[in-house]
Design a protein around this motif. Sequence first.
Motif, PDB file in Angstrom:
ATOM      1  N   ASP A  61     -38.125 -11.537 -88.432  1.00  0.00           N
ATOM      2  CA  ASP A  61     -39.471 -11.948 -88.061  1.00  0.00           C
ATOM      3  C   ASP A  61     -39.621 -11.701 -86.566  1.00  0.00           C
ATOM      4  O   ASP A  61     -38.925 -12.312 -85.752  1.00  0.00           O
ATOM      5  N   GLU A  62     -40.531 -10.826 -86.177  1.00  0.00           N
ATOM      6  CA  GLU A  62     -40.658 -10.475 -84.765  1.00  0.00           C
ATOM      7  C   GLU A  62     -41.097 -11.647 -83.900  1.00  0.00           C
ATOM      8  O   GLU A  62     -40.933 -11.623 -82.682  1.00  0.00           O
ATOM      9  N   ASN A  63     -41.666 -12.697 -84.537  1.00  0.00           N
ATOM     10  CA  ASN A  63     -42.077 -13.877 -83.774  1.00  0.00           C
ATOM     11  C   ASN A  63     -40.986 -14.946 -83.704  1.00  0.00           C
ATOM     12  O   ASN A  63     -41.200 -15.994 -83.086  1.00  0.00           O
ATOM     13  N   ASP A  64     -39.840 -14.676 -84.312  1.00  0.00           N
ATOM     14  CA  ASP A  64     -38.704 -15.610 -84.256  1.00  0.00           C
ATOM     15  C   ASP A  64     -37.408 -14.813 -84.313  1.00  0.00           C
ATOM     16  O   ASP A  64     -36.618 -14.935 -85.238  1.00  0.00           O
ATOM     17  N   LEU A  65     -37.207 -13.974 -83.309  1.00  0.00           N
ATOM     18  CA  LEU A  65     -36.056 -13.063 -83.305  1.00  0.00           C
ATOM     19  C   LEU A  65     -34.729 -13.806 -83.294  1.00  0.00           C
ATOM     20  O   LEU A  65     -33.758 -13.367 -83.914  1.00  0.00           O
ATOM     21  N   SER A  66     -34.672 -14.938 -82.603  1.00  0.00           N
ATOM     22  CA  SER A  66     -33.393 -15.638 -82.483  1.00  0.00           C
ATOM     23  C   SER A  66     -32.922 -16.221 -83.806  1.00  0.00           C
ATOM     24  O   SER A  66     -31.743 -16.535 -83.952  1.00  0.00           O
ATOM     25  N   ALA A  67     -33.812 -16.365 -84.781  1.00  0.00           N
ATOM     26  CA  ALA A  67     -33.379 -16.845 -86.092  1.00  0.00           C
ATOM     27  C   ALA A  67     -32.430 -15.851 -86.750  1.00  0.00           C
ATOM     28  O   ALA A  67     -31.501 -16.233 -87.464  1.00  0.00           O
ATOM     29  N   THR A  68     -32.647 -14.569 -86.524  1.00  0.00           N
ATOM     30  CA  THR A  68     -31.774 -13.526 -87.071  1.00  0.00           C
ATOM     31  C   THR A  68     -30.732 -13.091 -86.060  1.00  0.00           C
ATOM     32  O   THR A  68     -29.610 -12.726 -86.432  1.00  0.00           O
ATOM     33  N   GLY A 263     -50.451  -9.344 -76.129  1.00  0.00           N
ATOM     34  CA  GLY A 263     -49.775  -8.484 -77.091  1.00  0.00           C
ATOM     35  C   GLY A 263     -49.184  -9.283 -78.239  1.00  0.00           C
ATOM     36  O   GLY A 263     -49.722 -10.305 -78.654  1.00  0.00           O
ATOM     37  N   THR A 264     -48.026  -8.808 -78.734  1.00  0.00           N
ATOM     38  CA  THR A 264     -47.404  -9.433 -79.909  1.00  0.00           C
ATOM     39  C   THR A 264     -45.977  -9.888 -79.649  1.00  0.00           C
ATOM     40  O   THR A 264     -45.300 -10.349 -80.567  1.00  0.00           O
ATOM     41  N   GLN A 265     -45.496  -9.755 -78.417  1.00  0.00           N
ATOM     42  CA  GLN A 265     -44.161 -10.230 -78.050  1.00  0.00           C
ATOM     43  C   GLN A 265     -44.273 -11.162 -76.850  1.00  0.00           C
ATOM     44  O   GLN A 265     -45.084 -10.931 -75.950  1.00  0.00           O
ATOM     45  N   ASN A 266     -43.434 -12.207 -76.824  1.00  0.00           N
ATOM     46  CA  ASN A 266     -43.481 -13.187 -75.732  1.00  0.00           C
ATOM     47  C   ASN A 266     -44.904 -13.725 -75.565  1.00  0.00           C
ATOM     48  O   ASN A 266     -45.530 -13.558 -74.522  1.00  0.00           O
ATOM     49  N   VAL A 267     -45.393 -14.368 -76.602  1.00  0.00           N
ATOM     50  CA  VAL A 267     -46.812 -14.713 -76.675  1.00  0.00           C
ATOM     51  C   VAL A 267     -47.074 -16.186 -76.366  1.00  0.00           C
ATOM     52  O   VAL A 267     -48.043 -16.758 -76.871  1.00  0.00           O
ATOM     53  N   ASP A 268     -46.250 -16.808 -75.551  1.00  0.00           N
ATOM     54  CA  ASP A 268     -46.543 -18.161 -75.094  1.00  0.00           C
ATOM     55  C   ASP A 268     -47.865 -18.131 -74.328  1.00  0.00           C
ATOM     56  O   ASP A 268     -47.955 -17.519 -73.253  1.00  0.00           O
ATOM     57  N   PRO A 269     -48.905 -18.779 -74.826  1.00  0.00           N
ATOM     58  CA  PRO A 269     -50.238 -18.621 -74.214  1.00  0.00           C
ATOM     59  C   PRO A 269     -50.352 -19.226 -72.823  1.00  0.00           C
ATOM     60  O   PRO A 269     -51.309 -18.923 -72.106  1.00  0.00           O
ATOM     61  N   THR A 270     -49.380 -20.059 -72.433  1.00  0.00           N
ATOM     62  CA  THR A 270     -49.457 -20.623 -71.086  1.00  0.00           C
ATOM     63  C   THR A 270     -49.060 -19.610 -70.020  1.00  0.00           C
ATOM     64  O   THR A 270     -49.324 -19.822 -68.833  1.00  0.00           O
ATOM     65  N   HIS A 271     -48.436 -18.494 -70.413  1.00  0.00           N
ATOM     66  CA  HIS A 271     -47.971 -17.519 -69.428  1.00  0.00           C
ATOM     67  C   HIS A 271     -49.114 -16.710 -68.828  1.00  0.00           C
ATOM     68  O   HIS A 271     -49.143 -16.482 -67.624  1.00  0.00           O
ATOM     69  N   LEU A 272     -50.036 -16.251 -69.669  1.00  0.00           N
ATOM     70  CA  LEU A 272     -51.137 -15.432 -69.165  1.00  0.00           C
ATOM     71  C   LEU A 272     -52.499 -15.905 -69.640  1.00  0.00           C
ATOM     72  O   LEU A 272     -53.445 -15.970 -68.850  1.00  0.00           O
ATOM     73  N   LEU A 273     -52.616 -16.252 -70.918  1.00  0.00           N
ATOM     74  CA  LEU A 273     -53.929 -16.632 -71.428  1.00  0.00           C
ATOM     75  C   LEU A 273     -54.499 -17.832 -70.680  1.00  0.00           C
ATOM     76  O   LEU A 273     -55.665 -17.820 -70.254  1.00  0.00           O
ATOM     77  N   GLU A 274     -53.704 -18.875 -70.490  1.00  0.00           N
ATOM     78  CA  GLU A 274     -54.230 -20.077 -69.854  1.00  0.00           C
ATOM     79  C   GLU A 274     -54.700 -19.829 -68.422  1.00  0.00           C
ATOM     80  O   GLU A 274     -55.848 -20.174 -68.084  1.00  0.00           O
ATOM     81  N   PRO A 275     -53.878 -19.213 -67.546  1.00  0.00           N
ATOM     82  CA  PRO A 275     -54.385 -18.985 -66.187  1.00  0.00           C
ATOM     83  C   PRO A 275     -55.535 -17.983 -66.142  1.00  0.00           C
ATOM     84  O   PRO A 275     -56.446 -18.116 -65.318  1.00  0.00           O
TER      85      PRO A 275
END
Length: 422
Positions: A61-68, A263-275
């Motif tokens: 799952d590209e949104n939970d890479l560490s699981a694999t 985008g679709t990787q590293n999508v924590d919205p506080t990093h760019l969307l919020e500011p």
Amino acid sequence: MSRVLVAVMPFTGHVAPFRAVVRELVSRGHDVRVYTGEAFRAGFEALGARVLPWTEAPDFDENDLSATFPALRGRPGPRQLLANLEQLFLRTGVGQHRDLVAAWRSEPWDVLLGDALSTGASLVAETTGCRWASLSVVPLSIPSRDLPPAGLRLRPHHTAVGGARDAALRFLVNVAGAPLQRAYQQVRAGVQLPPTDRPFYLAWLSPQLLLALGSPALDYGRSDPPPNLVYVGAIPATSDAPLPDWWGQVASSTRPVVYVTQGTQNVDPTHLLEPALAALSARNVLVVASTGIRGRTRLPFSVPAGTRVADFVPQDRLMPFTSVMITNGGWGGVLGALSAGVPLVVAGGDLDKPDIAARVAYARAGIDLRTGRPNAAQVLAAYDRLTAEPAFRATARRLGTELRDLGGAPRIADEVERLAAA
């Protein structure tokens, strides 16, 4: 009709341009099979292709890479890039090779079109001797005597001092990459291939045909490009999802439309969307924000009144209305914006994104924020400068013409057909 095997890494940002290529190949009557993750089966089958899922290779799952891949947990910055290269792209090569060899024995293909980050494609091409083309959907990181190493956010300095700096950095990067080269040799041994002196990042690339999204103007102007390199421009992202119910506000807006995406990787919205949303609330604009995660249409913070949020927005439909794009620097999204003549504010944090941000700034098509986690003041200052200086938009439009003229998906299909007929 040719039998075409397409091998694409199972990430949305990789799959999107390959879908356009597969659509083009199928429309021309070719028999197309696609080797990718199970999550993307339905999208390719809807185009008329057959799908070979990752089976021996560990699907993820590209949104939970560490699981694999637990080794990816807690590795920010450059350490994440190195861990991703080893765990995701190199060490999955043994399983990819097994899947692809089984597919070849069951039904050989006439030509292989491989993601330029697919170790399995390069290994099976070597094993079978088949015709093989690579398509790079990320910026080319091929070393050059003219350039600093990729991934360091450094621009070329064409002076004696700059050349000495870049040569020293290339040496140091090779030293730092020694563990990755050892991992590649172990993967080769795991599929019964002999050791090689060729660096892993070159071994991924076909010596027959190397196709690359982008254009010479976005590649710093190297004097030593590979002789088999063909730039193919941009493939704007599309989506089969229905347009959001607020789409009419975009199409009829009298205010500038600003698109904000991580985008679709590293999508924590506080990093760019919020500011970014906080910054743009101070301007009379209509903001369209995408979360990059299917089904997620809400953000975990207060959204300004002038903002509309969706999980994904069809970029090809949005760009004609867009004044400025603010992005974390995914290559496909950047090229899609530039192909429409839209200038950019880029907050590239890790993986290849700092290099992409530097390329955009070097070409004078946008502003590099030089961080993946800007504050609102930084975003607002960049937006104000971008809209105040017409040169940025003029450059973006010039690059857009170049990217469109290079042909996109039809050009790729042409080149694949030529290779299949060789």
